[in-house]
Design a protein around this motif. Sequence first.
Motif, PDB file in Angstrom:
ATOM      1  N   GLN A  77      56.476  19.810-101.412  1.00 29.12           N
ATOM      2  CA  GLN A  77      57.486  18.810-101.789  1.00 29.12           C
ATOM      3  C   GLN A  77      57.803  17.891-100.606  1.00 29.12           C
ATOM      4  OE1 GLN A  77      60.650  21.331-103.254  1.00 29.12           O
ATOM      5  NE2 GLN A  77      59.991  21.129-105.391  1.00 29.12           N
ATOM      6  N   ALA A  78      57.892  18.469 -99.412  1.00 29.49           N
ATOM      7  CA  ALA A  78      58.190  17.664 -98.212  1.00 29.49           C
ATOM      8  C   ALA A  78      57.063  16.682 -97.927  1.00 29.49           C
ATOM      9  CB  ALA A  78      58.424  18.569 -97.009  1.00 29.49           C
ATOM     10  N   ALA A  79      55.827  17.095 -98.214  1.00 32.77           N
ATOM     11  CA  ALA A  79      54.670  16.222 -97.965  1.00 32.77           C
ATOM     12  C   ALA A  79      54.401  15.310 -99.156  1.00 32.77           C
ATOM     13  CB  ALA A  79      53.437  17.071 -97.670  1.00 32.77           C
ATOM     14  N   ASN A  80      55.284  15.365-100.146  1.00 30.75           N
ATOM     15  CA  ASN A  80      55.144  14.557-101.348  1.00 30.75           C
ATOM     16  C   ASN A  80      53.871  14.867-102.120  1.00 30.75           C
ATOM     17  OD1 ASN A  80      56.548  12.882-102.991  1.00 30.75           O
ATOM     18  ND2 ASN A  80      55.773  10.972-102.097  1.00 30.75           N
ATOM     19  N   ARG A  81      53.421  16.144-102.049  1.00 32.08           N
ATOM     20  CA  ARG A  81      52.266  16.604-102.838  1.00 32.08           C
ATOM     21  C   ARG A  81      52.804  17.327-104.063  1.00 32.08           C
ATOM     22  NH1 ARG A  81      47.053  17.292-100.772  1.00 32.08           N
ATOM     23  NH2 ARG A  81      46.728  17.699-102.976  1.00 32.08           N
ATOM     24  N   LEU A  82      53.302  16.534-105.009  1.00 34.63           N
ATOM     25  CA  LEU A  82      53.979  17.091-106.177  1.00 34.63           C
ATOM     26  C   LEU A  82      53.033  17.903-107.070  1.00 34.63           C
ATOM     27  CD1 LEU A  82      56.379  14.133-107.071  1.00 34.63           C
ATOM     28  CD2 LEU A  82      56.795  16.138-105.639  1.00 34.63           C
ATOM     29  N   ASP A  83      51.756  17.555-107.077  1.00 35.73           N
ATOM     30  CA  ASP A  83      50.790  18.319-107.871  1.00 35.73           C
ATOM     31  C   ASP A  83      50.696  19.759-107.349  1.00 35.73           C
ATOM     32  OD1 ASP A  83      49.691  17.283-105.495  1.00 35.73           O
ATOM     33  OD2 ASP A  83      47.641  17.504-106.277  1.00 35.73           O
ATOM     34  N   LEU A  84      50.592  19.889-106.007  1.00 31.85           N
ATOM     35  CA  LEU A  84      50.533  21.230-105.400  1.00 31.85           C
ATOM     36  C   LEU A  84      51.882  21.947-105.545  1.00 31.85           C
ATOM     37  CD1 LEU A  84      48.525  20.666-102.089  1.00 31.85           C
ATOM     38  CD2 LEU A  84      47.778  21.838-104.160  1.00 31.85           C
ATOM     39  N   ALA A  85      52.958  21.205-105.417  1.00 34.68           N
ATOM     40  CA  ALA A  85      54.295  21.805-105.521  1.00 34.68           C
ATOM     41  C   ALA A  85      54.500  22.388-106.916  1.00 34.68           C
ATOM     42  CB  ALA A  85      55.371  20.768-105.215  1.00 34.68           C
ATOM     43  N   ALA A  86      54.058  21.662-107.953  1.00 33.68           N
ATOM     44  CA  ALA A  86      54.228  22.142-109.330  1.00 33.68           C
ATOM     45  C   ALA A  86      53.425  23.429-109.567  1.00 33.68           C
ATOM     46  CB  ALA A  86      53.817  21.057-110.320  1.00 33.68           C
ATOM     47  N   GLN A  87      52.192  23.453-109.071  1.00 35.38           N
ATOM     48  CA  GLN A  87      51.350  24.649-109.231  1.00 35.38           C
ATOM     49  C   GLN A  87      51.943  25.840-108.467  1.00 35.38           C
ATOM     50  OE1 GLN A  87      47.392  23.513-108.070  1.00 35.38           O
ATOM     51  NE2 GLN A  87      47.153  22.098-109.789  1.00 35.38           N
ATOM     52  N   ALA A  88      52.451  25.574-107.274  1.00 38.89           N
ATOM     53  CA  ALA A  88      53.054  26.636-106.471  1.00 38.89           C
ATOM     54  C   ALA A  88      54.324  27.161-107.139  1.00 38.89           C
ATOM     55  CB  ALA A  88      53.361  26.133-105.060  1.00 38.89           C
ATOM     56  N   GLN A  89      55.089  26.259-107.787  1.00 44.67           N
ATOM     57  CA  GLN A  89      56.294  26.690-108.498  1.00 44.67           C
ATOM     58  C   GLN A  89      55.944  27.585-109.694  1.00 44.67           C
ATOM     59  OE1 GLN A  89      58.134  22.822-109.165  1.00 44.67           O
ATOM     60  NE2 GLN A  89      59.805  23.340-107.754  1.00 44.67           N
ATOM     61  N   GLU A  90      54.865  27.225-110.382  1.00 45.18           N
ATOM     62  CA  GLU A  90      54.414  28.062-111.502  1.00 45.18           C
ATOM     63  C   GLU A  90      54.033  29.462-111.003  1.00 45.18           C
ATOM     64  OE1 GLU A  90      51.365  26.371-113.996  1.00 45.18           O
ATOM     65  OE2 GLU A  90      52.373  24.413-113.976  1.00 45.18           O
ATOM     66  N   ARG A  91      53.318  29.489-109.897  1.00 47.93           N
ATOM     67  CA  ARG A  91      52.914  30.790-109.330  1.00 47.93           C
ATOM     68  C   ARG A  91      54.144  31.586-108.907  1.00 47.93           C
ATOM     69  NH1 ARG A  91      48.110  32.565-106.900  1.00 47.93           N
ATOM     70  NH2 ARG A  91      47.186  31.217-108.463  1.00 47.93           N
ATOM     71  N   GLU A  92      55.115  30.906-108.303  1.00 44.42           N
ATOM     72  CA  GLU A  92      56.356  31.569-107.874  1.00 44.42           C
ATOM     73  C   GLU A  92      57.105  32.129-109.087  1.00 44.42           C
ATOM     74  OE1 GLU A  92      60.365  30.558-105.217  1.00 44.42           O
ATOM     75  OE2 GLU A  92      59.135  28.905-106.001  1.00 44.42           O
ATOM     76  N   ALA A  93      57.166  31.358-110.185  1.00 45.83           N
ATOM     77  CA  ALA A  93      57.863  31.798-111.404  1.00 45.83           C
ATOM     78  C   ALA A  93      57.157  33.027-112.012  1.00 45.83           C
ATOM     79  CB  ALA A  93      57.935  30.664-112.411  1.00 45.83           C
ATOM     80  N   THR A  94      55.819  33.019-112.000  1.00 48.72           N
ATOM     81  CA  THR A  94      55.050  34.162-112.514  1.00 48.72           C
ATOM     82  C   THR A  94      55.356  35.415-111.698  1.00 48.72           C
ATOM     83  OG1 THR A  94      53.264  32.710-113.273  1.00 48.72           O
ATOM     84  CG2 THR A  94      52.722  35.040-112.954  1.00 48.72           C
ATOM     85  N   LEU A  95      55.395  35.235-110.384  1.00 50.73           N
ATOM     86  CA  LEU A  95      55.696  36.375-109.510  1.00 50.73           C
ATOM     87  C   LEU A  95      57.125  36.892-109.729  1.00 50.73           C
ATOM     88  CD1 LEU A  95      53.941  35.144-106.243  1.00 50.73           C
ATOM     89  CD2 LEU A  95      53.295  37.146-107.610  1.00 50.73           C
ATOM     90  N   LEU A  96      58.072  35.966-109.957  1.00 48.28           N
ATOM     91  CA  LEU A  96      59.454  36.381-110.233  1.00 48.28           C
ATOM     92  C   LEU A  96      59.523  37.214-111.509  1.00 48.28           C
ATOM     93  CD1 LEU A  96      61.477  33.179-109.270  1.00 48.28           C
ATOM     94  CD2 LEU A  96      61.785  35.470-108.313  1.00 48.28           C
ATOM     95  N   ARG A  97      58.781  36.780-112.553  1.00 44.33           N
ATOM     96  CA  ARG A  97      58.762  37.559-113.797  1.00 44.33           C
ATOM     97  C   ARG A  97      58.169  38.953-113.555  1.00 44.33           C
ATOM     98  NH1 ARG A  97      57.478  32.536-115.931  1.00 44.33           N
ATOM     99  NH2 ARG A  97      55.233  32.975-115.888  1.00 44.33           N
ATOM    100  N   GLN A  98      57.083  39.013-112.802  1.00 44.04           N
ATOM    101  CA  GLN A  98      56.473  40.310-112.480  1.00 44.04           C
ATOM    102  C   GLN A  98      57.443  41.194-111.701  1.00 44.04           C
ATOM    103  OE1 GLN A  98      52.852  39.551-110.346  1.00 44.04           O
ATOM    104  NE2 GLN A  98      51.692  39.010-112.183  1.00 44.04           N
ATOM    105  N   GLY A  99      58.131  40.581-110.746  1.00 45.51           N
ATOM    106  CA  GLY A  99      59.096  41.336-109.947  1.00 45.51           C
ATOM    107  C   GLY A  99      60.224  41.898-110.805  1.00 45.51           C
ATOM    108  N   ASN A 100      60.730  41.074-111.727  1.00 47.27           N
ATOM    109  CA  ASN A 100      61.790  41.545-112.631  1.00 47.27           C
ATOM    110  C   ASN A 100      61.297  42.669-113.530  1.00 47.27           C
ATOM    111  OD1 ASN A 100      63.795  39.849-111.682  1.00 47.27           O
ATOM    112  ND2 ASN A 100      63.279  38.200-113.106  1.00 47.27           N
ATOM    113  N   GLN A 101      60.060  42.527-114.003  1.00 45.95           N
ATOM    114  CA  GLN A 101      59.478  43.564-114.854  1.00 45.95           C
ATOM    115  C   GLN A 101      59.359  44.891-114.087  1.00 45.95           C
ATOM    116  OE1 GLN A 101      55.371  42.932-116.016  1.00 45.95           O
ATOM    117  NE2 GLN A 101      55.754  43.869-118.024  1.00 45.95           N
ATOM    118  N   ARG A 102      58.846  44.820-112.869  1.00 45.12           N
ATOM    119  CA  ARG A 102      58.708  46.042-112.050  1.00 45.12           C
ATOM    120  C   ARG A 102      60.078  46.634-111.727  1.00 45.12           C
ATOM    121  NH1 ARG A 102      54.434  44.996-113.506  1.00 45.12           N
ATOM    122  NH2 ARG A 102      52.421  45.111-112.465  1.00 45.12           N
TER     123      ARG A 102
END
Length: 197
Positions: A77-102
């Motif tokens: 986001q700081a480098a204005n690479r919104l495409d990478l930021a969006a993909q990284a946010q999706e990965r972070e959200a997936t990991l959060l769901r996994q963490g909550n499940q565990r």
Amino acid sequence: MGLFEDFSRFLETRLEEFIKDNPHLELQALEEQLREQEEDTLRLIAELNQEEKKLETEILNIAQDIQKWHTWVQKAQAANRLDLAAQAQEREATLLRQGNQRWGQMQGVKERIQKSKELYYQVQQRHQEVKAKAAELEANRAKAKSQPTPQNSWETQGWNQSQFYSSSDSFNDSLEAKFRQWEMDDELNQLKRNMGR
């Protein structure tokens, strides 16, 4: 915990019958079953503890991955690479769901550990009660053997029963004990089958 409750109720009702019918043999069988139940419960607690540790490790690993991806989201986001930021946010959200499940799984395991510990203490207490009853019964039997009673004395034995009858009676007691043990084993196996469904 239905299996444990059924087993506990079964033991309570059978204990009285055991004491009436053939106290010393039946109490020994019950004591053995309780000892096995203690061992099985301890084994279950050990397995659940291992599962809890495994889940804790997974949760810590997921938390580290979440931190890593969160940092990458901020960098993108700081480098204005919104495409990478969006993909990284999706990965972070997936990991959060996994963490909550565990986390939920770990809480379930902790509850099962607590219930298993309670069961262990209940079985252990019942085991001590049966041991005490067996010791009391053995003391009473030893006392009865040391004090001659009219039924056991030489003079009255011949009047009340023949030698053939007493040996046949002891054979029937042995056979009866075998049938009672068979019925008890059958009931336990039926309980196990019902719980396995």
